[in-house]
Design an enzyme around this catalytic site. Structure first.
Site, PDB file in Angstrom:
ATOM      1  N   MET A 121       0.839  -1.203   0.000  1.00  0.00           N
ATOM      2  CA  MET A 121       0.000   0.000   0.000  1.00  0.00           C
ATOM      3  C   MET A 121       0.874   1.253   0.000  1.00  0.00           C
ATOM      4  O   MET A 121       1.323   1.711  -1.045  1.00  0.00           O
ATOM      5  CB  MET A 121      -0.970  -0.053   1.183  1.00  0.00           C
ATOM      6  CG  MET A 121      -1.939  -1.236   1.082  1.00  0.00           C
ATOM      7  SD  MET A 121      -3.086  -1.387   2.468  1.00  0.00           S
ATOM      8  CE  MET A 121      -4.149   0.029   2.176  1.00  0.00           C
ATOM      9  N   CYS A 122       1.132   1.830   1.164  1.00  0.00           N
ATOM     10  CA  CYS A 122       1.813   3.124   1.209  1.00  0.00           C
ATOM     11  C   CYS A 122       3.276   3.042   0.782  1.00  0.00           C
ATOM     12  O   CYS A 122       3.790   3.969   0.150  1.00  0.00           O
ATOM     13  CB  CYS A 122       1.683   3.721   2.597  1.00  0.00           C
ATOM     14  SG  CYS A 122      -0.048   4.054   3.039  1.00  0.00           S
ATOM     15  N   VAL A 123       3.968   1.962   1.123  1.00  0.00           N
ATOM     16  CA  VAL A 123       5.364   1.824   0.696  1.00  0.00           C
ATOM     17  C   VAL A 123       5.442   1.745  -0.822  1.00  0.00           C
ATOM     18  O   VAL A 123       6.198   2.481  -1.467  1.00  0.00           O
ATOM     19  CB  VAL A 123       6.021   0.586   1.343  1.00  0.00           C
ATOM     20  CG1 VAL A 123       7.392   0.314   0.729  1.00  0.00           C
ATOM     21  CG2 VAL A 123       6.164   0.794   2.847  1.00  0.00           C
TER      22      VAL A 123
END
Length: 218
Positions: A121-123
């Protein structure tokens, strides 16, 4: 995977290492490993004078990372100073609607490392945008993590977190430099020293120079 030794990078992006995701019963399975590797990356980046950016997700009301709740707090201490920033965000991508891009440009950063949670997701979203902007991106395999993907009827059994993290790396394509161990990542100072030109006055919602961690809401 790229072989060591690596060319040094000028910045470290620490993605969403917040208490909700790396502590307690709800932590990602490999939280202890990610915290250990992130501490090592932070120590080396600070010693080299590299730019350090902590991304902090502002979750929706009622979620585990809603602003100013215990789970929202950054889990690792932020070192005050002109080379360390906290950038708050509301999207997976750390560049979306934030000052991250301007900060990196102002410091002359072209090469960076990414660590943290959640891998797919965010990475991944932040790393993908960094690549699209022309940055060299190093992703240490042992410095990011996520949760197991639950089983879904007629789709798949449970997907272990380690497999999900590896798939997230692979999906970034061959431009990202995936290295087995965070210990192989070296740092150097960016070409422009703080204060960085072209940045507006700091605003907590948009871009904040690093300060001592805030106390959780009681």
């Amino acid at each position: 995977m790229t072989a060591a030794p690596l060319r040094p990078v000028q910045a470290l992006l620490v993605v969403d290492v917040q208490s909700a995701f790396v502590s307690g019963e709800e932590a990602v399975p490999d939280a202890a490993r990610v915290l250990d590797r992130t501490r090592g990356l932070l120590s080396r980046a600070r010693a080299a004078g590299a730019l350090v950016v902590h991304l902090q997700n502002d979750g929706a009301p009622g979620t585990v990372d809603a602003p100013h709740t215990p789970g929202w707090e950054l889990h690792l201490p932020v070192e005050p100073g002109p080379h360390e920033y906290v950038v708050r965000k509301t999207e997976d991508d750390g560049f979306a609607g934030t000052g991250l891009g301007a900060l990196l440009t102002g410091a002359g950063v072209t090469q960076l490392a990414v660590c943290g949670v959640l891998s797919e997701m965010c990475v991944a979203a932040t790393a993908r945008t960094a690549l699209a902007l022309g940055h060299r991106v190093v992703l240490p395999h042992d410095a990011h993590a996520t949760y197991d993907i639950p089983a879904a009827p007629d789709i798949s059994d449970t997907v272990p977190a380690a497999m999900s993290s590896r798939a997230a790396e692979w999906a970034l394509g061959d431009e990202v430099e995936i290295v087995p161990h965070a210990a192989a990542v070296a740092f150097t100072a960016p070409p422009v020293q703080a204060p960085f030109p072209g940045l507006p006055a700091a605003a907590d919602r948009w871009l904040s120079p690093a300060a001592p961690p805030r106390s959780p809401a009681r």
